[in-house]
Enzyme design. Structure first.
Site, PDB file in Angstrom:
ATOM      1  N   CYS A  75      36.036  44.050  37.465  1.00 47.57           N
ATOM      2  CA  CYS A  75      35.871  44.700  36.159  1.00 47.57           C
ATOM      3  C   CYS A  75      35.845  43.662  35.049  1.00 47.57           C
ATOM      4  O   CYS A  75      36.665  42.758  35.078  1.00 47.57           O
ATOM      5  CB  CYS A  75      37.037  45.664  35.935  1.00 47.57           C
ATOM      6  SG  CYS A  75      37.075  46.396  34.298  1.00 47.57           S
ATOM      7  N   PRO A  76      35.002  43.725  34.048  1.00 43.83           N
ATOM      8  CA  PRO A  76      34.045  44.804  33.779  1.00 43.83           C
ATOM      9  C   PRO A  76      32.628  44.518  34.292  1.00 43.83           C
ATOM     10  O   PRO A  76      31.685  45.169  33.890  1.00 43.83           O
ATOM     11  CB  PRO A  76      34.028  44.822  32.244  1.00 43.83           C
ATOM     12  CG  PRO A  76      34.153  43.362  31.889  1.00 43.83           C
ATOM     13  CD  PRO A  76      35.016  42.735  32.961  1.00 43.83           C
TER      14      PRO A  76
END
Lengths: 131, 186
Positions: B15-16
């Site tokens: 992430c992200p």
């Protein structure tokens, strides 16, 4: 529903940088308009030299291995991505004056502004986040 | 394997990044195309449906194989309200019963959408492939054309009518309002 996300970055460690830039890039990738106001130690996160070697909190140095394992992008990479996605960076003029910094000490593409600049942007933003 | 128009390899990224890559990849698709995202980030299970919802794309579903998640998202840039012009129509509550009496439910959504859940017994011919498969349909049989919201099925029903099919009904509002059981082929 507001399409604006306003972020205040007021701390200058590596963890702070990840919190700020992960949320910012995720929001921008979700078609939100994003602006980050960098103030006090938060200025580290966009300072040309400081951003290359942000420190871990004391006693948490062992987590460096975890960062490498999880294949987390570096802060300069995240910053570049955020700018590419249209995230706007505002450096706090007052803090820069105190620290004797000029716009040239920071990465390209930033704006310099004061508290009112941020407040004007954030007045109809949702959410407004502080790190 | 579920059919997709474009594949995105986001394996090994955390992430992200899967979201950022998905956003970039999605901008190269045209409306109605399906993106497959391969990810090893377990957070993507929650993040990609949420992202799709927030941006306005259709999250179709996810499968898992050897620790890799395969997500499917259909691009819907501007689901503008298009007037549905085809008559006659039939409500989705009625078609299961009618199909039991010899009618055919024709599902014109993409293969991936069909795979993640369709009405038992429905035949799959995606809207874009309809012309090449007309010979698989029977002009004497009632045909209930269904998609997600009634838009693609409206166009498909018009196509069928032009091709000489007379017992064609557009199902409204579509699978978004289907309350019955779903059959999966994944």
């Amino acid at each position: 529903m507001s399409n604006k996300v306003a972020i205040i970055a007021s701390n200058g460690g590596l963890f702070d940088a990840y919190k700020v830039f992960n949320i910012a890039t995720a929001a921008a990738a979700s078609d939100k308009e994003v602006e980050i106001f960098f103030t006090f130690e938060g200025l580290n996160l966009i300072h040309k030299q400081a951003m290359q070697a942000l420190s871990m909190p004391e006693g948490k140095e062992f987590m460096a291995e975890g960062f490498a394992k999880a294949n987390v992008p570096s802060i300069p990479e995240l910053v570049e991505m955020a700018q590419e996605l249209g995230v706007k960076f505002i450096a706090c003029q007052m803090t820069m004056d105190i620290m004797g910094l000029t716009k040239e000490d920071f990465i390209d593409g930033i704006d310099v502004g004061g508290a009112v600049t941020f407040l004007e942007y954030a007045k109809d933003a949702s959410p407004t986040l502080t790190f | 394997m579920v059919k997709a128009d474009v594949q995105l390899d986001a394996k090994g990224l955390s992430c992200p990044m899967p979201i950022v890559k998905t956003k970039k990849a999605m901008s190269n698709l045209v409306d109605g195309q399906i993106l497959e995202i391969q990810s090893t980030d377990k957070g993507s299970k929650a993040d990609l449906p949420a992202w799709s919802e927030s941006v306005g794309h259709q999250y179709i579903g996810v499968t898992e194989e050897d620790g890799v998640l395969f997500h499917y998202i259909r691009k819907c840039s501007n689901d503008t309200v298009v007037e549905k012009t085809y008559e006659p129509t039939i409500s989705i509550e009625q078609i299961e019963e009618r199909a039991k009496n010899g009618g055919l439910i024709l599902d014109v959504r993409e293969e991936a959408e069909y795979a993640f859940g369709h009405i038992n017994g429905a035949k799959s011919i995606p809207m874009g492939d309809l012309d090449e498969h007309l010979d698989e349909l029977d002009k004497d049989q009632e045909i209930y054309v269904v998609c997600r919201t009634g838009k693609r099925s409206d166009l498909a029903a018009q196509k069928l009518a032009k091709a000489g099919f007379t017992k064609v009904y557009n199902v409204l509002p579509g699978m978004t309002n289907w309350q019955g059981d779903l059959t999966k082929t994944i």
